[in-house]
Design a protein around this motif. Structure first.
Motif, PDB file in Angstrom:
ATOM      1  N   VAL A 229      23.272  17.047  40.606  1.00 51.09           N
ATOM      2  CA  VAL A 229      23.984  18.013  40.900  1.00 51.09           C
ATOM      3  C   VAL A 229      23.593  19.177  41.477  1.00 51.09           C
ATOM      4  CG1 VAL A 229      25.597  20.038  39.669  1.00 51.09           C
ATOM      5  CG2 VAL A 229      25.429  17.702  38.711  1.00 51.09           C
ATOM      6  N   ARG A 230      24.151  19.680  42.835  1.00 52.38           N
ATOM      7  CA  ARG A 230      23.528  20.445  43.653  1.00 52.38           C
ATOM      8  C   ARG A 230      23.971  21.764  43.611  1.00 52.38           C
ATOM      9  NH1 ARG A 230      23.304  17.110  49.312  1.00 52.38           N
ATOM     10  NH2 ARG A 230      21.586  18.381  49.752  1.00 52.38           N
ATOM     11  N   PRO A 231      23.231  22.612  43.868  1.00 57.69           N
ATOM     12  CA  PRO A 231      23.587  24.203  43.782  1.00 57.69           C
ATOM     13  C   PRO A 231      24.532  24.601  44.957  1.00 57.69           C
ATOM     14  CG  PRO A 231      21.255  24.233  44.374  1.00 57.69           C
ATOM     15  CD  PRO A 231      21.582  22.866  44.215  1.00 57.69           C
ATOM     16  N   ALA A 232      25.579  25.398  44.624  1.00 58.38           N
ATOM     17  CA  ALA A 232      26.524  25.692  45.893  1.00 58.38           C
ATOM     18  C   ALA A 232      25.711  26.377  46.899  1.00 58.38           C
ATOM     19  CB  ALA A 232      27.834  26.468  45.372  1.00 58.38           C
ATOM     20  N   GLU A 233      25.994  26.059  48.273  1.00 60.27           N
ATOM     21  CA  GLU A 233      25.389  26.739  49.262  1.00 60.27           C
ATOM     22  C   GLU A 233      26.197  28.169  49.723  1.00 60.27           C
ATOM     23  OE1 GLU A 233      22.374  26.514  50.737  1.00 60.27           O
ATOM     24  OE2 GLU A 233      22.103  24.492  49.773  1.00 60.27           O
ATOM     25  N   ASP A 234      27.636  28.213  49.553  1.00 58.61           N
ATOM     26  CA  ASP A 234      28.504  28.893  49.934  1.00 58.61           C
ATOM     27  C   ASP A 234      29.112  29.804  48.647  1.00 58.61           C
ATOM     28  OD1 ASP A 234      30.124  30.934  51.331  1.00 58.61           O
ATOM     29  OD2 ASP A 234      31.412  29.304  51.982  1.00 58.61           O
ATOM     30  N   THR A 235      28.649  31.182  48.270  1.00 54.71           N
ATOM     31  CA  THR A 235      29.188  31.803  47.459  1.00 54.71           C
ATOM     32  C   THR A 235      30.053  32.778  47.932  1.00 54.71           C
ATOM     33  OG1 THR A 235      27.227  33.103  47.244  1.00 54.71           O
ATOM     34  CG2 THR A 235      27.243  31.341  45.733  1.00 54.71           C
ATOM     35  N   ALA A 236      30.597  32.930  49.075  1.00 54.99           N
ATOM     36  CA  ALA A 236      31.383  33.978  49.556  1.00 54.99           C
ATOM     37  C   ALA A 236      32.870  34.259  49.129  1.00 54.99           C
ATOM     38  CB  ALA A 236      31.346  33.849  51.075  1.00 54.99           C
ATOM     39  N   ARG A 237      33.189  33.056  48.569  1.00 58.03           N
ATOM     40  CA  ARG A 237      34.562  33.063  47.793  1.00 58.03           C
ATOM     41  C   ARG A 237      34.279  32.872  46.440  1.00 58.03           C
ATOM     42  NH1 ARG A 237      36.824  34.363  51.510  1.00 58.03           N
ATOM     43  NH2 ARG A 237      37.533  35.866  49.896  1.00 58.03           N
ATOM     44  N   ASP A 238      33.097  33.308  45.877  1.00 59.32           N
ATOM     45  CA  ASP A 238      32.940  33.341  44.385  1.00 59.32           C
ATOM     46  C   ASP A 238      33.679  34.553  43.981  1.00 59.32           C
ATOM     47  OD1 ASP A 238      31.970  30.923  44.557  1.00 59.32           O
ATOM     48  OD2 ASP A 238      29.696  31.539  43.806  1.00 59.32           O
ATOM     49  N   GLY A 239      34.223  34.644  42.833  1.00 59.09           N
ATOM     50  CA  GLY A 239      34.873  35.694  41.949  1.00 59.09           C
ATOM     51  C   GLY A 239      33.617  36.670  41.579  1.00 59.09           C
ATOM     52  N   ALA A 240      33.735  37.735  41.478  1.00 62.75           N
ATOM     53  CA  ALA A 240      32.791  38.799  41.419  1.00 62.75           C
ATOM     54  C   ALA A 240      33.568  39.828  40.376  1.00 62.75           C
ATOM     55  CB  ALA A 240      32.054  39.810  42.379  1.00 62.75           C
ATOM     56  N   ARG A 241      32.635  40.273  39.634  1.00 61.15           N
ATOM     57  CA  ARG A 241      33.083  41.138  38.546  1.00 61.15           C
ATOM     58  C   ARG A 241      33.134  42.573  38.862  1.00 61.15           C
ATOM     59  NH1 ARG A 241      36.126  41.095  34.573  1.00 61.15           N
ATOM     60  NH2 ARG A 241      35.457  38.829  34.268  1.00 61.15           N
ATOM     61  N   PHE A 242      34.120  43.090  39.123  1.00 59.30           N
ATOM     62  CA  PHE A 242      34.228  44.656  39.656  1.00 59.30           C
ATOM     63  C   PHE A 242      34.609  45.413  38.741  1.00 59.30           C
ATOM     64  CE2 PHE A 242      36.775  48.079  41.490  1.00 59.30           C
ATOM     65  CZ  PHE A 242      35.801  48.436  43.146  1.00 59.30           C
ATOM     66  N   THR A 243      33.569  46.729  38.668  1.00 56.21           N
ATOM     67  CA  THR A 243      33.622  47.559  37.268  1.00 56.21           C
ATOM     68  C   THR A 243      33.822  48.971  37.966  1.00 56.21           C
ATOM     69  OG1 THR A 243      32.008  46.037  36.233  1.00 56.21           O
ATOM     70  CG2 THR A 243      32.139  48.031  35.276  1.00 56.21           C
ATOM     71  N   VAL A 244      34.500  49.717  36.934  1.00 58.33           N
ATOM     72  CA  VAL A 244      34.890  50.979  37.178  1.00 58.33           C
ATOM     73  C   VAL A 244      34.240  51.858  35.747  1.00 58.33           C
ATOM     74  CG1 VAL A 244      36.183  52.984  37.739  1.00 58.33           C
ATOM     75  CG2 VAL A 244      36.626  50.729  38.691  1.00 58.33           C
ATOM     76  N   LEU A 245      33.525  52.685  35.914  1.00 54.56           N
ATOM     77  CA  LEU A 245      33.111  53.419  34.688  1.00 54.56           C
ATOM     78  C   LEU A 245      33.966  54.626  34.598  1.00 54.56           C
ATOM     79  CD1 LEU A 245      28.939  52.661  35.174  1.00 54.56           C
ATOM     80  CD2 LEU A 245      30.737  51.207  34.160  1.00 54.56           C
ATOM     81  N   LEU A 246      34.353  55.056  33.427  1.00 51.34           N
ATOM     82  CA  LEU A 246      34.940  56.175  33.137  1.00 51.34           C
ATOM     83  C   LEU A 246      34.502  57.415  32.200  1.00 51.34           C
ATOM     84  CD1 LEU A 246      38.863  54.886  33.641  1.00 51.34           C
ATOM     85  CD2 LEU A 246      37.196  55.894  35.475  1.00 51.34           C
ATOM     86  N   ALA A 247      34.294  58.342  32.403  1.00 51.47           N
ATOM     87  CA  ALA A 247      33.965  59.215  31.541  1.00 51.47           C
ATOM     88  C   ALA A 247      35.034  60.203  31.269  1.00 51.47           C
ATOM     89  CB  ALA A 247      32.744  60.280  32.117  1.00 51.47           C
ATOM     90  N   LEU A 248      35.526  60.167  29.800  1.00 50.06           N
ATOM     91  CA  LEU A 248      36.974  60.794  29.551  1.00 50.06           C
ATOM     92  C   LEU A 248      36.492  62.151  28.593  1.00 50.06           C
ATOM     93  CD1 LEU A 248      39.065  57.866  28.910  1.00 50.06           C
ATOM     94  CD2 LEU A 248      38.519  58.662  31.034  1.00 50.06           C
ATOM     95  N   ARG A 249      37.258  63.131  28.988  1.00 52.49           N
ATOM     96  CA  ARG A 249      37.194  64.248  27.925  1.00 52.49           C
ATOM     97  C   ARG A 249      38.210  63.839  26.751  1.00 52.49           C
ATOM     98  NH1 ARG A 249      39.574  66.262  32.411  1.00 52.49           N
ATOM     99  NH2 ARG A 249      37.459  67.385  33.128  1.00 52.49           N
ATOM    100  N   GLY A 250      37.957  64.423  25.468  1.00 51.42           N
ATOM    101  CA  GLY A 250      38.969  64.228  24.621  1.00 51.42           C
ATOM    102  C   GLY A 250      38.310  62.783  23.773  1.00 51.42           C
ATOM    103  N   ALA A 251      38.703  62.932  22.422  1.00 48.12           N
ATOM    104  CA  ALA A 251      38.060  61.857  21.377  1.00 48.12           C
ATOM    105  C   ALA A 251      39.040  60.357  21.682  1.00 48.12           C
ATOM    106  CB  ALA A 251      37.980  62.217  20.026  1.00 48.12           C
ATOM    107  N   ARG A 252      38.714  59.612  21.525  1.00 51.69           N
ATOM    108  CA  ARG A 252      39.264  58.119  21.270  1.00 51.69           C
ATOM    109  C   ARG A 252      40.371  58.302  20.066  1.00 51.69           C
ATOM    110  NH1 ARG A 252      37.845  53.205  18.461  1.00 51.69           N
ATOM    111  NH2 ARG A 252      38.296  51.282  19.643  1.00 51.69           N
ATOM    112  N   GLU A 253      41.542  58.077  20.284  1.00 51.65           N
ATOM    113  CA  GLU A 253      42.513  58.177  19.283  1.00 51.65           C
ATOM    114  C   GLU A 253      42.427  57.092  18.164  1.00 51.65           C
ATOM    115  OE1 GLU A 253      44.401  55.035  22.057  1.00 51.65           O
ATOM    116  OE2 GLU A 253      43.170  56.886  22.065  1.00 51.65           O
ATOM    117  N   ALA A 254      42.715  57.560  17.021  1.00 52.80           N
ATOM    118  CA  ALA A 254      42.794  56.648  15.656  1.00 52.80           C
ATOM    119  C   ALA A 254      43.494  55.329  15.966  1.00 52.80           C
ATOM    120  CB  ALA A 254      43.379  57.173  14.679  1.00 52.80           C
ATOM    121  N   GLY A 255      43.075  54.144  15.613  1.00 55.86           N
ATOM    122  CA  GLY A 255      43.467  53.042  15.796  1.00 55.86           C
ATOM    123  C   GLY A 255      43.536  52.309  17.264  1.00 55.86           C
TER     124      GLY A 255
END
Length: 488
Positions: free
Chosen positions: A298-324
Motif C-alpha cells: 500500500v503506497r502513500p498518495a503522492e497527490d493530495t491537492a484534492r484532499d479535503g481539509a478542515r476549514f475552521t473559524v474561531l468566534l469570540a462571542l459576547r454574552g453567556a451561552r444560553e441554558a440548554g
C-alpha cells in the motif's frame, strides 16, 4: 523519533516503558501535531479535533505506561446530547449519546416511523462490518496479504430481486437503498464528511464510522482536547522521553541497508537502533535514499491537492451561552450534491457546506461567564482554501451564516473572529476495507529495516484514536519484532 504528534508520543511512551531510551525531534515549537490551541483576549479554542471518540485507546495507553489512569490526568466527560442536526427544511433532530434505544426513539419522534427501524437495521449491518474489520484494520499491523482487505468489503451483501448484487456498493448506494429517508441519509453523509470522504466513492464499509460514534459515544476533555495532548506529553516526560523542539530532521541516516539514526538541520547526527517517523510517508521518502514502499505495498498518495481539509473559524462571542445549549450542532446544506461535487472539482464562492458548530460551554475557554467560545468547521478542497484569499473569506462568511441557525443572535454577539494560521489541516480518514485498497494506508514498517511510520498518514489511518492505535502497533513491532500481531 521524528515528530511529536499524538501517534509518535503514544509510541514513545510505550517504548520508554519497555526499556528503550527515546529521543523525539520536533521541527516546530510544541507537541501534539494537529492537536493545537489558539488563545487571544482570555479566549481559548481547539484548532484541531474538538471531540474524542474511542477513549479506550488512550485509557489503554495510560494503563500500560504508568500508575495514573487517563481519568486522573484529564477531566474526560461524555457529551450528552451527542449532537443536534439542523436540516435545510428546518427540521431539528437531537440525538442522545451512546444510546441506541434513545436514538431510535428520537428518530421516530422527529422523522416519523419507520425511520428508527431503518436506522437500526442499517446499524446492525454496520456492526457486522465493524466486527469483521476491527482487528485487521485497527488492532493488528497491516497484513502482508493486504489485498484480501482491499478486495473484500465487510459490509454484508444484500439480496435484491433474489440475486446478490455483483458490483460492490458504495456507501451512497447503501444509504439510498436501505435508509431512503433523505434526512437519515444526511446523518450518514455528515459522518463521512467529517473525514473528507465522498459517500459516492467510498466503500460501504465506511458504515463503521457512524456506527462507532453511536456505539462508543462522543467525549470531551475539559479545558479542550489540547489537554489530552498535554497529558500524553507529560506521561512521556515521566517515562524520561527526551524532547527537542525546533529540531528539524533533514535526513534518515542509513548504514549497511538499515536506518541507524537521523541528521538534524544543524548538521548534528544522532545514532539510533530504530527510527520512528511521525510524518507523512511522502515527506519521509524525501529524507532517505532508500525506496520505502514497493509496487506490492500500500503506497502513500503522492497527490493530495484534492484532499479535503478542515476549514475552521474561531468566534469570540459576547454574552453567556444560553441554558440548554447543545455542545455540537451539525447544520446541513440544501444542496448536498453541490457540496460533494465541490470536494472533487473545487468550490465556488457561494457554496454552503455542512457546518459543525462546537459550543463547549467550558469556563476554561472564556475570560468570564459573560462570554462564549465557539468553533465552526467544514471540509473544503485544500488547494482552493489555501491559495485563494477571496474564496477563504467567502467560505468563512458562509460558515457564519450557516451557524446562525445553531447559535441565537450569533452575528450581533461576535466580538471578533479568527482563522488559524497556516493552510487548513488535512483530515485523513480511518483505514477502510474494500474499494481495491484505495482507502488503506501504508504499513507501519518500511522496506528500510529499522525505519517505522506512525500517525495519521500510516496504518490504521487518521483521527485521534487511530493515531493512538498506530503508536501501539509501532511499539509492538519494535519490542516484539516482525512476529507481533497486535494486542490480544
Amino acid at each position: 523519533m521524528i515528530g511529536a504528534g499524538m501517534g509518535a508520543m503514544a509510541a514513545a511512551a510505550r517504548l520508554a516503558v519497555a526499556g528503550h531510551r527515546v529521543a523525539v525531534f520536533e521541527r516546530t515549537g510544541t507537541y501534539g501535531g494537529g492537536v493545537r490551541r489558539f488563545e487571544r483576549d482570555g479566549f481559548a479554542f481547539d484548532t484541531g479535533p474538538g471531540l474524542l471518540s474511542l477513549p479506550a485507546v488512550y485509557r489503554d495507553l495510560f494503563i500500560k505506561t504508568g500508575k495514573q489512569p487517563l481519568e486522573e490526568c484529564v477531566d474526560l466527560v461524555q457529551v450528552d446530547p451527542a449532537v443536534r442536526h439542523v436540516f435545510a427544511d428546518g427540521t431539528e433532530l437531537t440525538l442522545p449519546n451512546a444510546s441506541r434505544a434513545g436514538v431510535v426513539e428520537a428518530l421516530d419522534a422527529t422523522l416519523g416511523a419507520p425511520a428508527g427501524e431503518r436506522w437500526g437495521a442499517f446499524l446492525n449491518r454496520a456492526r457486522d462490518a465493524w466486527d469483521r474489520s476491527r482487528r485487521p484494520l485497527l488492532e493488528e499491523p497491516l497484513w502482508p496479504d493486504w489485498k484480501v482487505l482491499a478486495e473484500r468489503d465487510p459490509y454484508p451483501a444484500v439480496r435484491k430481486s433474489g440475486l446478490l448484487r455483483r458490483k460492490p456498493p458504495t456507501l451512497a448506494d447503501v444509504t439510498r437503498r436501505e435508509l431512503a429517508e433523505p434526512r437519515l441519509v444526511a446523518l450518514v453523509e455528515s459522518a463521512l464528511l467529517e473525514h473528507g470522504l465522498d459517500p459516492r466513492t467510498t466503500p460501504a464499509s465506511a458504515a463503521v464510522l457512524p456506527y462507532m460514534e453511536q456505539a462508543f459515544g462522543t467525549w470531551y476533555v475539559r479545558g479542550g482536547i489540547r489537554e489530552l495532548a498535554r497529558a500524553v506529553h507529560e506521561r512521556c516526560l515521566a517515562r524520561r522521553v527526551e524532547f527537542s523542539f525546533g529540531a528539524e530532521v533533514v535526513s534518515v541516516v542509513e548504514k549497511d541497508g538499515r536506518a541507524t539514526g537521523v541528521e538534524l538541520a544543524d548538521g548534528t547526527r544522532v545514532e539510533a537502533d530504530h527510527v520512528v517517523a511521525g510524518i507523512d510517508p511522502v515527506r519521509l521518502q524525501r529524507l532517505t535514499a532508500h525506496r520505502l514502499y514497493g509496487t506490492d505495498d500500500v503506497r502513500p498518495a503522492e497527490d493530495t491537492a484534492r484532499d479535503g481539509a478542515r476549514f475552521t473559524v474561531l468566534l469570540a462571542l459576547r454574552g453567556a451561552r444560553e441554558a440548554g445549549a447543545v455542545h455540537r450542532t451539525v447544520v446541513h446544506p440544501a444542496d448536498r450534491k453541490a457540496e460533494l461535487d465541490a470536494l472533487a472539482v473545487g468550490p465556488g464562492a457561494g457554496l454552503r457546506p455542512t457546518v459543525t458548530v462546537l459550543r463547549p460551554g467550558d469556563p476554561a475557554l472564556v475570560p468570564d461567564d459573560g462570554h462564549e467560545s465557539v468553533v465552526l468547521s467544514a471540509v473544503a478542497p485544500s488547494k482552493e482554501v489555501r491559495d485563494d484569499a477571496t474564496l477563504t473569506a467567502a467560505y468563512a462568511d458562509g460558515l457564519v451564516t450557516a451557524a446562525e441557525s445553531a447559535v441565537p443572535r450569533l452575528r450581533e454577539r461576535i466580538m471578533w473572529r479568527e482563522l488559524p494560521a497556516g493552510p487548513p489541516a488535512r483530515c485523513p480518514h480511518p483505514a477502510l476495507a474494500g474499494a481495491d485498497g484505495r482507502f488503506l494506508y501504508p504499513s507501519n514498517t518500511t522496506r528500510l529495516p529499522g525505519l517505522h511510520v506512525v500517525g495519521g498518514s500510516a496504518h490504521p489511518g487518521g483521527g485521534l484514536p487511530h493515531s493512538g492505535m498506530s503508536g501501539a502497533l509501532v511499539a509492538g513491532l519494535i519490542v516484539e519484532g516482525p512476529e507481533f500481531r497486535g494486542s490480544q
